[in-house]
Scaffold this motif. Structure first.
Motif, PDB file in Angstrom:
ATOM      1  N   SER A  69       0.858  -1.178   0.000  1.00 44.72           N
ATOM      2  CA  SER A  69       0.000   0.000   0.000  1.00 44.72           C
ATOM      3  C   SER A  69       0.893   1.226   0.000  1.00 44.72           C
ATOM      4  CB  SER A  69      -0.909   0.011   1.237  1.00 44.72           C
ATOM      5  OG  SER A  69      -1.570   1.260   1.357  1.00 44.72           O
ATOM      6  N   PHE A  70       0.406   2.312  -0.603  1.00 46.47           N
ATOM      7  CA  PHE A  70       1.156   3.562  -0.549  1.00 46.47           C
ATOM      8  C   PHE A  70       1.014   4.238   0.811  1.00 46.47           C
ATOM      9  CE2 PHE A  70       0.592   3.106  -5.176  1.00 46.47           C
ATOM     10  CZ  PHE A  70       1.916   3.198  -5.556  1.00 46.47           C
ATOM     11  N   GLU A  71       0.050   3.756   1.620  1.00 50.74           N
ATOM     12  CA  GLU A  71      -0.100   4.253   2.982  1.00 50.74           C
ATOM     13  C   GLU A  71       0.822   3.477   3.916  1.00 50.74           C
ATOM     14  OE1 GLU A  71      -1.931   6.842   4.022  1.00 50.74           O
ATOM     15  OE2 GLU A  71      -2.390   7.182   1.901  1.00 50.74           O
ATOM     16  N   PRO A  72       1.478   4.144   4.851  1.00 50.61           N
ATOM     17  CA  PRO A  72       2.357   3.414   5.780  1.00 50.61           C
ATOM     18  C   PRO A  72       1.563   2.490   6.689  1.00 50.61           C
ATOM     19  CG  PRO A  72       2.131   5.707   6.453  1.00 50.61           C
ATOM     20  CD  PRO A  72       1.476   5.603   5.113  1.00 50.61           C
ATOM     21  N   VAL A  73       2.216   1.439   7.154  1.00 44.58           N
ATOM     22  CA  VAL A  73       1.599   0.525   8.109  1.00 44.58           C
ATOM     23  C   VAL A  73       1.892   1.024   9.526  1.00 44.58           C
ATOM     24  CG1 VAL A  73       3.590  -1.046   8.288  1.00 44.58           C
ATOM     25  CG2 VAL A  73       1.275  -1.921   8.678  1.00 44.58           C
TER      26      VAL A  73
END
Length: 282
Positions: A69-73
């Motif tokens: 994902s381009f969103e951080p975990v």
């Protein structure tokens, strides 16, 4: 109190199945741990924990698969136990939706000890470090490693560990994350040599990895000796044991639990009989 760190994902973190590789999670944990130390250090000496500790033991439980994902975990980390010369941290790697529902990908614990690299010896925690760690304390059951098992020699179980220059940290030790890579390579070699992996239609997913670090692995041209064998086969699981040695000296041990997955359903499946027959002692 828990420290929250958001870790960006990279394409290179993914394995052939499109999931974040089990080794990479340990790298995420390391990034979160260093960020926690630097954020909560009360003085310059306490900041030593960001760089002046060594890992004694990892216990890593893989709960569900993480895809790119381009969103951080999100990673929460905290302290579960403080002793005179060591402390234990807990981690949870997760994603949270708009409703606050959490999907957990990993839970883990790490035992660490402060270390004086100039003398290659552990040291006791000082007052400032204990104060900093206490603010993050959520007491839990202590980590107590099991008794070591005897090495079992099996065909295909010998793997030479060649240390790459990039495996080594600024103190000249192989970074704790790299041990997971060595054990993964040795495990894959064993599976391929003994049974051609699990057979057509199945693959193995790592569910648990426990690693004990006994002595540092250093950079050198000669390979270290890694031995891997299967210690148990359950209905849907396979347990691997590994050691890395320098001569007779054990440098690290690992215990890995893999779960057999049916490719068609994506669910746990019985370990194929062909694999049981080709695995000595199980």
């Amino acid at each position: 109190m828990r420290h929250l760190y958001r870790c960006p994902l990279r394409w290179a973190d993914l394995d052939l199945l499109g999931h974040v590789n089990n080794v990479t999670y340990v790298d995420y944990m390391q990034e979160a741990r260093v960020d926690m130390f630097r954020t909560h250090a009360p003085d310059s000496r306490a900041d030593d924990l960001a760089e002046g500790v060594v890992v004694v033991r990892h216990e890593v439980t893989y709960v569900s698969s993480l895809t790119f994902s381009f969103e951080p975990v999100a990673i929460e980390c905290w302290v579960t136990e403080i002793r005179a010369a060591s402390f234990t941290m807990g981690y949870e790697i997760f994603a949270e939706d708009a409703a606050g529902e959490r999907t957990v990908f990993l839970r883990a614990r790490t035992v660490l000890t402060p270390y004086v690299f100039a003398t290659e010896r552990p040291r006791r925690l000082h007052a400032g470090e204990k104060e900093s760690l206490t603010r993050l304390l959520e007491p839990d059951e202590p980590v107590r490693p099991p008794s070591p098992v005897e090495v079992v020699e099996v065909p295909g179980g010998t793997y030479p560990v060649h240390v790459r220059f990039s495996d080594v940290d600024i103190y000249g030790h192989v970074n704790n994350v790299k041990y997971f890579e060595y054990f993964q390579e040795a495990r894959i070699q064993l599976m391929v040599s003994q049974a051609g992996e699990l057979g057509e239609g199945y693959h193995l997913v790592v569910a648990q990895t426990d690693v004990d670090y006994r002595r540092p692995i250093l950079f050198r041209p000669e390979p270290y000796d890694c031995r891997t064998w299967v210690s148990r086969i359950g209905r849907t699981s396979v347990v691997f044991e590994s050691v890395v040695r320098d001569g007779d000296d054990v440098l690290a041990r690992a215990r890995v639990v893999g779960v057999c997955i049916d490719n068609a359903t994506g669910r746990p499946a019985p370990v194929p009989d062909a694999y049981r027959e080709l695995t000595p002692g199980c």
